[in-house]
Design an enzyme around this catalytic site. Structure first.
Site, short mmCIF file in Angstrom:
data_model
loop_
_atom_site.label_atom_id
_atom_site.label_comp_id
_atom_site.label_asym_id
_atom_site.label_seq_id
_atom_site.Cartn_x
_atom_site.Cartn_y
_atom_site.Cartn_z
N CYS A 4 1.06 -0.95 0.24
CA CYS A 4 -0.05 -0.06 -0.16
C CYS A 4 1.01 1.34 0.13
O CYS A 4 1.38 1.18 -1.22
CB CYS A 4 -0.49 0.79 1.47
N HIS B 119 -3.48 -5.30 1.34
CA HIS B 119 -2.53 -5.92 2.03
C HIS B 119 -2.49 -7.73 2.58
O HIS B 119 -3.56 -8.06 3.00
CB HIS B 119 -3.43 -5.21 3.23
N GLU C 234 -1.39 -8.76 5.76
CA GLU C 234 -1.36 -8.90 7.07
C GLU C 234 -2.77 -8.29 7.73
O GLU C 234 -2.94 -9.08 8.72
CB GLU C 234 -0.52 -7.64 7.50
#
Lengths: 80, 227
Positions: free
Chosen positions: B85, B201, B203
């Site tokens: 990002c 993302h 994560e």
């Protein structure tokens, strides 16, 4: 010495913000607008009295940080 | 395996990344942007967020910060560097990966789950991932990938597209492109494929109770590929 520089988007790069501004202008009754492109304006006060040297320094700043040359052009537009 | 996550002023996914990396076995260190030395690392991550308030252009100021000199050297010597990002925006500003990220086509901030198709598995990030399509999360205002025609030719000739926006079956069409990116590009590599920049993302997809497990798949695979 103050140097002024403008950064503009290159021709082929889409400018959605400019487009929305154009639509707003259209809504206000400005029906004769062909296109709006949005850019950035910088006024940089350089500790340098020689205008050519001051311009050179700002030009380097434009290349290294102020503009991303993949999508933008820069132009030094004035000294004062 | 050792990893480092760089924290810039305005990073806000750095701790999520720390949790994700540790969960899958990395010994992670947080590194402050003003530091000059990078700890010994097998992987360096530039996390998501709004470094320097997204002033000037997203990622532009962060790309000039102290630690980035070491990160650029590390990447140029073959080290694994992943930008997520805002980290991707920082990577394009350093020139480590080609292109730029413009304002989203329809000017809205997009925050939703998306599907991405893995375009290339001949690299340490996606090699052996046991699926073609991953469900990741995106949250960005400037994710509209753009590059010059020359860059696009180089990207395609060298197969540098990492992932593309698609539907759940891997179908790549304009309607599955959330932000106007050229060719539905969601992530790209550098030429050696040791540097990866991507908008989604992983994560945020490491726990079924929160979101999904495709991030777990990604990180488990990544650490195995690095071993």
């Amino acid at each position: 010495m103050k140097i002024s520089a403008i950064i503009t988007l290159k021709k082929d790069v889409l400018d959605p913000q400019g487009k929305v501004i154009q639509q707003a202008l259209d809504g206000m009754g400005y029906k004769n607008v062909e296109e709006v492109r949005q850019g950035k304006y910088f006024e940089i006060d350089v500790k340098e009295n020689d205008p050519n040297k001051a311009k050179e320094i700002v030009e380097e700043m434009c290349k290294k940080l102020l503009a991303n040359l993949v999508i933008e052009n820069y132009k030094i537009i004035g000294t004062q | 395996m050792k990893s480092s996550v760089i924290t810039f002023p305005g990073s806000n996914c750095d701790r999520d990344m720390d949790v994700a990396l540790k969960k899958f076995g990395f010994k992670n260190k947080m590194v402050w942007h003003a530091d000059t030395e990078l700890p010994k690392s097998d992987l360096v991550v530039l996390p998501g967020g709004f470094s320097y308030g997204d002033y000037l252009r997203c990622g532009s100021m962060a790309s000039k910060s102290n630690i980035m000199h070491s990160v650029i050297n590390f990447a140029n010597s073959g080290g694994m560097v992943m930008g997520i990002c805002n980290g991707f925006q920082i990577l394009v500003e350093t020139g480590l990966v080609p292109g730029v990220l413009l304002r989203n086509k329809y000017l809205e901030f997009i925050c939703k789950n998306v599907f991405v198709k893995i375009n290339d598995k001949q690299n340490k990030y996606f090699k052996n991932v046991d699926t073609k399509v991953l469900e990741f999360h995106i949250a960005h205002n400037e994710g509209n990938y753009f590059c010059t025609n020359d860059q696009l030719k180089e990207i395609e000739d060298n197969n540098l597209i990492a992932i593309k926006y698609c539907d759940e079956n891997g179908k790549i069409e304009e309607q599955y492109n959330p932000n106007g990116s050229i060719k539905n590009i969601a992530g790209v590599f550098n030429k050696k494929k040791n540097v990866l920049g991507m908008m989604p993302h992983p994560e945020r997809m490491i726990d079924t109770s929160l979101s999904g497990e495709d991030g777990s798949l990604f990180f488990k695979n990544l650490i195995n590929n690095l071993r």
